[in-house]
Design a protein around this motif. Sequence first.
Motif, PDB file in Angstrom:
ATOM      1  N   THR A 240      53.841  31.541  41.266  1.00 17.93           N
ATOM      2  CA  THR A 240      53.671  31.611  39.819  1.00 17.93           C
ATOM      3  C   THR A 240      52.850  32.852  39.483  1.00 17.93           C
ATOM      4  OG1 THR A 240      53.054  30.335  37.833  1.00 17.93           O
ATOM      5  CG2 THR A 240      51.569  30.200  39.725  1.00 17.93           C
ATOM      6  N   VAL A 241      52.934  33.267  38.240  1.00 20.41           N
ATOM      7  CA  VAL A 241      52.174  34.418  37.753  1.00 20.41           C
ATOM      8  C   VAL A 241      51.407  33.997  36.504  1.00 20.41           C
ATOM      9  CG1 VAL A 241      52.303  36.756  36.833  1.00 20.41           C
ATOM     10  CG2 VAL A 241      53.864  36.053  38.652  1.00 20.41           C
ATOM     11  N   VAL A 242      50.114  34.256  36.507  1.00 22.73           N
ATOM     12  CA  VAL A 242      49.270  34.034  35.341  1.00 22.73           C
ATOM     13  C   VAL A 242      49.040  35.407  34.716  1.00 22.73           C
ATOM     14  CG1 VAL A 242      47.055  33.179  34.506  1.00 22.73           C
ATOM     15  CG2 VAL A 242      48.192  32.035  36.435  1.00 22.73           C
ATOM     16  N   THR A 243      49.543  35.605  33.503  1.00 23.19           N
ATOM     17  CA  THR A 243      49.474  36.915  32.850  1.00 23.19           C
ATOM     18  C   THR A 243      48.090  37.184  32.247  1.00 23.19           C
ATOM     19  OG1 THR A 243      50.309  36.023  30.777  1.00 23.19           O
ATOM     20  CG2 THR A 243      51.944  36.890  32.337  1.00 23.19           C
ATOM     21  N   GLU A 244      47.867  38.437  31.910  1.00 23.92           N
ATOM     22  CA  GLU A 244      46.582  38.852  31.328  1.00 23.92           C
ATOM     23  C   GLU A 244      46.234  38.082  30.056  1.00 23.92           C
ATOM     24  OE1 GLU A 244      44.178  40.950  32.346  1.00 23.92           O
ATOM     25  OE2 GLU A 244      45.240  41.468  34.186  1.00 23.92           O
ATOM     26  N   ASP A 245      47.243  37.757  29.255  1.00 29.48           N
ATOM     27  CA  ASP A 245      46.995  37.087  27.981  1.00 29.48           C
ATOM     28  C   ASP A 245      47.068  35.562  28.076  1.00 29.48           C
ATOM     29  OD1 ASP A 245      49.702  37.093  28.500  1.00 29.48           O
ATOM     30  OD2 ASP A 245      50.288  37.410  26.407  1.00 29.48           O
ATOM     31  N   ALA A 246      47.111  35.017  29.284  1.00 28.14           N
ATOM     32  CA  ALA A 246      47.254  33.578  29.498  1.00 28.14           C
ATOM     33  C   ALA A 246      45.993  32.818  29.087  1.00 28.14           C
ATOM     34  CB  ALA A 246      47.575  33.292  30.955  1.00 28.14           C
ATOM     35  N   ALA A 247      46.200  31.555  28.747  1.00 30.68           N
ATOM     36  CA  ALA A 247      45.113  30.628  28.449  1.00 30.68           C
ATOM     37  C   ALA A 247      45.350  29.374  29.293  1.00 30.68           C
ATOM     38  CB  ALA A 247      45.098  30.291  26.965  1.00 30.68           C
ATOM     39  N   PRO A 248      45.116  29.460  30.619  1.00 28.46           N
ATOM     40  CA  PRO A 248      45.473  28.366  31.527  1.00 28.46           C
ATOM     41  C   PRO A 248      44.772  27.051  31.200  1.00 28.46           C
ATOM     42  CG  PRO A 248      44.994  30.366  32.758  1.00 28.46           C
ATOM     43  CD  PRO A 248      44.566  30.598  31.347  1.00 28.46           C
TER      44      PRO A 248
ATOM     45  N   PRO B 262      44.013  36.030  35.754  1.00 29.74           N
ATOM     46  CA  PRO B 262      45.364  36.600  35.822  1.00 29.74           C
ATOM     47  C   PRO B 262      45.694  37.060  37.242  1.00 29.74           C
ATOM     48  CG  PRO B 262      44.121  37.537  33.987  1.00 29.74           C
ATOM     49  CD  PRO B 262      43.156  36.732  34.799  1.00 29.74           C
ATOM     50  N   GLY B 263      46.988  36.957  37.588  1.00 28.97           N
ATOM     51  CA  GLY B 263      47.446  37.426  38.891  1.00 28.97           C
ATOM     52  C   GLY B 263      48.651  36.653  39.386  1.00 28.97           C
ATOM     53  N   GLU B 264      49.187  37.105  40.529  1.00 31.62           N
ATOM     54  CA  GLU B 264      50.278  36.411  41.208  1.00 31.62           C
ATOM     55  C   GLU B 264      49.667  35.414  42.177  1.00 31.62           C
ATOM     56  OE1 GLU B 264      52.584  39.505  43.124  1.00 31.62           O
ATOM     57  OE2 GLU B 264      54.047  39.394  41.509  1.00 31.62           O
TER      58      GLU B 264
ATOM     59  N   ALA C 210      46.529  17.256  45.598  1.00 32.23           N
ATOM     60  CA  ALA C 210      45.679  18.427  45.797  1.00 32.23           C
ATOM     61  C   ALA C 210      46.524  19.647  45.460  1.00 32.23           C
ATOM     62  CB  ALA C 210      45.188  18.502  47.234  1.00 32.23           C
ATOM     63  N   VAL C 211      46.053  20.434  44.524  1.00 28.99           N
ATOM     64  CA  VAL C 211      46.740  21.656  44.114  1.00 28.99           C
ATOM     65  C   VAL C 211      45.871  22.827  44.553  1.00 28.99           C
ATOM     66  CG1 VAL C 211      47.669  22.970  42.176  1.00 28.99           C
ATOM     67  CG2 VAL C 211      47.722  20.459  42.109  1.00 28.99           C
ATOM     68  N   ASP C 212      46.421  23.653  45.433  1.00 26.43           N
ATOM     69  CA  ASP C 212      45.707  24.826  45.933  1.00 26.43           C
ATOM     70  C   ASP C 212      46.394  26.078  45.426  1.00 26.43           C
ATOM     71  OD1 ASP C 212      43.689  23.639  47.802  1.00 26.43           O
ATOM     72  OD2 ASP C 212      45.503  22.808  48.713  1.00 26.43           O
ATOM     73  N   LEU C 213      45.623  27.016  44.887  1.00 28.58           N
ATOM     74  CA  LEU C 213      46.141  28.307  44.421  1.00 28.58           C
ATOM     75  C   LEU C 213      45.427  29.428  45.150  1.00 28.58           C
ATOM     76  CD1 LEU C 213      45.671  26.702  41.235  1.00 28.58           C
ATOM     77  CD2 LEU C 213      47.326  28.483  40.959  1.00 28.58           C
ATOM     78  N   TRP C 214      46.183  30.465  45.521  1.00 25.21           N
ATOM     79  CA  TRP C 214      45.583  31.650  46.130  1.00 25.21           C
ATOM     80  C   TRP C 214      46.446  32.862  45.786  1.00 25.21           C
ATOM     81  CZ3 TRP C 214      48.245  27.927  48.765  1.00 25.21           C
ATOM     82  CH2 TRP C 214      49.345  28.339  49.515  1.00 25.21           C
ATOM     83  N   PRO C 215      45.838  34.041  45.729  1.00 24.75           N
ATOM     84  CA  PRO C 215      46.605  35.251  45.425  1.00 24.75           C
ATOM     85  C   PRO C 215      47.676  35.490  46.491  1.00 24.75           C
ATOM     86  CG  PRO C 215      44.244  35.673  45.280  1.00 24.75           C
ATOM     87  CD  PRO C 215      44.417  34.326  45.903  1.00 24.75           C
TER      88      PRO C 215
END
Length: 174
Positions: A88-96, A113-115, A142-147
């Motif tokens: 997934t990609v979180v854009t610069e203007d995102a509001a997660p 923001p980032g991939e 469990a949700v894990d996110l990493w670049p």
Amino acid sequence: MARTILDDVIDTDYGWLDLAWTDGFGLDGDVDALFEGQANGLVGAASADGVHLTLARRSGGSQVTVTLHDVEPALPDDAWEDVVEVSTVVTEDAAPRWVSWAGEDSGPLPVPPGEYRLRVSATGRDAGRDGEFADEVVDRYAVDLWPAARATDAILRVTSSDAASWHEARGSRP
């Protein structure tokens, strides 16, 4: 380094939980579109606006922990019955934020923001399906996110019959 950004029992309806990057993300009547081009049937990441998680419980509370990592974490131990990865990609203007069915409940998710690669590990999916209206928590996620650079989604482990059913019903969308 890892930082837990959500650790709570989330009440959902229809097993619906979104990680929304924009205000426009959510159910528009076409659930299959969220899984387009994917092999898995649990985590829909086909939209640029967010990621959809299908939890096992019809209604009630499921334990959800979201952890943000600097690097890819080790695979979870066998206690985690079902494991899926998406990009997934979180854009610069995102509001997660996280959002339950129809926006009934929500909260912030401080994801820069980032991939990202996003791994969802689950335990208790069969108990969640069978005890869909149980008073106590019966399924955990469990949700894990990493670049990470974008990659195709992957089913890393399938143990529960509930996950197998969702993969068969939704997976492998052209």
